[in-house]
Design an enzyme around this catalytic site. Structure first.
Site: not given
Ligand code: CA
Length: 678
Positions: A213, A253, A286, A311, A320, A322
């Site tokens: 990136e 982006n 994006h 990606e 969540d 964790d």
């Protein structure tokens, strides 16, 4: 036609590259086939046909991606797997047996593994920075395991000691004090030695990413000339050590207009040798897939480069697992949520990305998912997880990263921020959605059913009835929308409480298609007046100035307003120069009993005569006295029980007369309301 020629080329390319580093000769190598010349019939007839058979029994809908070449890369970043396994994570297959996660990925249709490589993600005592503590050694370990199942490697060099992304491109600590030409050489040697290590380990290197990136910065460099020198050095090392591997550059982006063309221009101008222009594509931030295809097609057309989505990801649950917060969840601000956070949503998001890559892009060679194997380290407390993250680097960052990145990782270190975007649950069981990599080559038709009810937003007048809808829309498993029946958990007591609670917002829950439905209900005060708070200037209002005030107008000053930025303002220096009416006429009101309210504050008013009034048919029907005291003390004039017959015209307003106390009387008028009474 063009498509089939392209696929011949790709087939040949991938065949060749799979031989890179293949000296150890794994059993799944396509065994010594001569790819022939790119673009020839020989290449097409001998191309590697991944022995793919449709996986049966999956309950999720998967649209078939038409025209997908057999060698289209369906990649998975799996960088953190060794650190997770060291932390105690076990991965299972669909039968519930413990199984090498790379075998499971291969069985589900993943064809390439992506691994990030940091230069030196450790402190002086050898404590890892986290994020998998990824180095060329972990890449070798992953690559070796992956090769056993026919999976080649995309090596993602960050050229940093820790995370590199558009906001962060720090150079490795070992480069401190080096002159720029020495840094170029350091980058070259690091690339070369890392790839030699991978070759020696028998890893199949299919593609190498020069930077991660790198939107206008890379390894601490910010000038494009310098960035390109780095890229050229990395590329040169790849060509020497893995001559068959594709060289990729990677940016993020795509939604920023023309930025990609700009990057590619610099790369061409400075002569960077690369094959693949890669992009991240996170649907949350994006832009649209149409835009992604358009900007990448622009690169292919102008520079003749292949493109890839390096990606992408999507959340299968808002939850969540964790005890360390996730990037994406329910209510995450500033994101686009085009799919439900369900396994079906995850499948549909990825299918749409791959479909766009295959059918809307001119020369896209693959799509990589980030990072579908990164799950919870699996204990039942933050403390126990934290111990594992610190010890094995299995969270996004450990506290030890502070020596390198004190402002971000060193402060906000913790666990996994993408465990809800994985393809394995918190205990390492593969999700049904993982099979999308296989199923999108075939399609998986299942009966149409609701996947997630859409949240609804409702508004009711405090004086009216609360009538909840009997049907709401749901997103179906094929991505379409349909109405479904809904029942709401709303008792008579709830309704009475909401009607008597004034202006307020309530969350109401219900059930639709066997799932939880949610409505946000706003109880509002209907207002027959337009522009009740003077936010649209004096629209609707008539002012009659009876004493020639110096200032009499709408003012934009939030601190002097009751609500919103604007209010109606008056000021006049001379005594007895404030006398005016401010009113609004409303025609054809429905018959009923009405109430009117309006508010004022001000000062230096001396003797006053101020009142709210309502006129019916031109005659004053009722008034309510009001007063000015001091700044910030709003006085509200209220008139109730106004009987209006069908079709009558009502004028509601305020009369203000101030003698003035010597310094000039002033005041502010705001928030008028005309509504029926219950
Ligand atoms: Ca988490």
């Amino acid at each position: 036609m063009k498509k089939s020629v392209l696929s011949f080329l790709l087939a040949a390319m991938l065949l060749v590259l799979s031989a890179c580093g293949g000296t150890s000769g794994t059993a799944t190598d396509p065994a010594g086939t001569d790819p022939g010349q790119p673009g020839t019939e020989a290449a097409s007839t001998e191309k590697e046909e991944r022995p793919v058979k449709k996986i049966e029994g999956n309950s999720l809908y998967v649209r078939k991606v038409e025209n997908m070449p057999a060698d289209f890369i369906l990649g998975m970043d799996a960088s953190a797997v060794p650190a997770l396994e060291a932390s105690g994570v076990k991965y299972y297959n669909f039968k519930g047996e413990e199984q090498d996660v790379f075998q499971t990925l291969a069985e589900c249709g993943v064809s390439m593994i992506r691994v990030r490589v940091w230069n030196d993600p450790f402190d002086a005592e050898g404590h890892g920075f986290g994020g998998g503590n990824c180095t060329a050694d972990t890449a070798a370990e992953i690559g070796k395991r992956a090769a056993q199942y026919g999976l080649s490697l995309l090596v993602d060099f960050h050229y940093s000691d820790f995370w590199a992304d558009p906001g962060k491109q720090m150079e490795p600590r070992a480069w401190k004090g080096l002159k720029f030409p020495e840094k170029i050489d350091a980058l070259y040697r690091f690339t070369k030695e890392s790839l030699e290590k991978l070759n020696a380990a028998g890893v199949k290197v299919g593609m190498v990413q020069i930077g991660n990136e790198t939107n206008g910065a890379m390894a601490g460099a910010h000038a494009w000339e310098d960035i390109c020198e780095y890229m050229k050095a990395g590329s040169r090392a790849v060509r020497e050590v893995c001559p068959e591997a594709l060289v990729a550059v990677h940016f993020a982006n795509p939604e920023k207009a023309d930025s990609y063309r700009g990057y590619a221009d610099y790369l061409k101008f400075y002569g960077v040798d690369y094959d693949v222009f890669g992009s991240s594509y996170y649907p949350y931030w994006h832009g649209t897939l149409e835009n992604l295809a358009s900007v990448l097609n622009g690169i292919t057309a102008a520079y003749g480069k292949k493109v890839a989505v390096l990606e992408t990801s999507y959340a299968y649950t808002p939850d969540d697992t964790d005890f360390s917060g996730n990037t994406i969840g329910e209510g995450t601000s500033g994101i686009t949520k085009n799919y439900p956070f369900t396994q079906q949503g995850q499948v549909n998001s990825l299918t749409d990305v791959v479909d766009t890559a295959v059918n809307k892009m001119t020369d896209c060679i693959g799509v990589f998912y980030w990072e579908g194997t990164w799950i919870s380290v699996g204990t039942d407390s933050w403390e126990a997880n934290h111990t594992l993250w610190e010890k094995y680097g299995s969270g996004w960052a450990s506290s030890y990263a502070a020596v390198y990145d004190p402002d971000d990782a060193g402060k906000y270190y913790g666990g996994c921020a993408v465990d809800n975007q994985a393809f394995f649950d918190a205990s390492g069981r593969p999700l049904e959605s993982l099979q999308v990599f296989n199923l999108m080559r075939f399609g998986n038709e299942v009966p149409l059913k609701a996947d997630a009810p859409e949240d609804v937003t409702l508004m009711f007048d405090l004086n009216g009835e609360i009538e909840m809808p009997e049907k709401i829309f749901a997103v179906m498993n094929d991505g379409s929308r349909q109405e479904v029946d809904v029942t709401w958990q709303l008792t008579d007591e709830d309704i009475a409480r909401m009607k008597s609670g004034g202006v307020a917002v309530y969350d109401v829950k219900g059930e639709a298609a066997g799932m939880e439905a949610k409505a946000q209900v706003s109880m509002i005060e209907y207002n027959f007046l337009q522009n009740y708070s003077f936010e649209e200037g004096d629209a609707g209002w008539t002012v009659t100035d009876l004493a020639k005030a110096d200032e009499l107008r709408v003012e934009n000053k939030a601190t002097d307003s009751m609500t919103g930025p604007c209010h109606y303002h008056f000021w006049s220096a001379a005594k007895n120069s404030v006398e005016f009416t401010l009113e609004q006429e409303v025609k054809d009101l429905p018959a009923g009993k009405y109430k009117f309210a309006i508010s004022i504050m001000g000062g230096d008013a001396g003797d006053t005569d101020i009142y709210a009034y309502v006129k019916i048919g031109g005659e004053i029907a009722d008034t309510a006295p009001m007063k000015i005291t001091s700044y910030g003390n709003w006085d509200t004039g209220r008139i109730g029980g106004i009987e209006v017959e069908e079709g009558q015209t009502v004028s509601a307003g305020i009369y203000v007369k101030c003698a003035g106390a010597g310094n000039g009387a002033w005041g502010k008028i705001d928030d008028a309301l005309l509504n029926t009474e219950p």
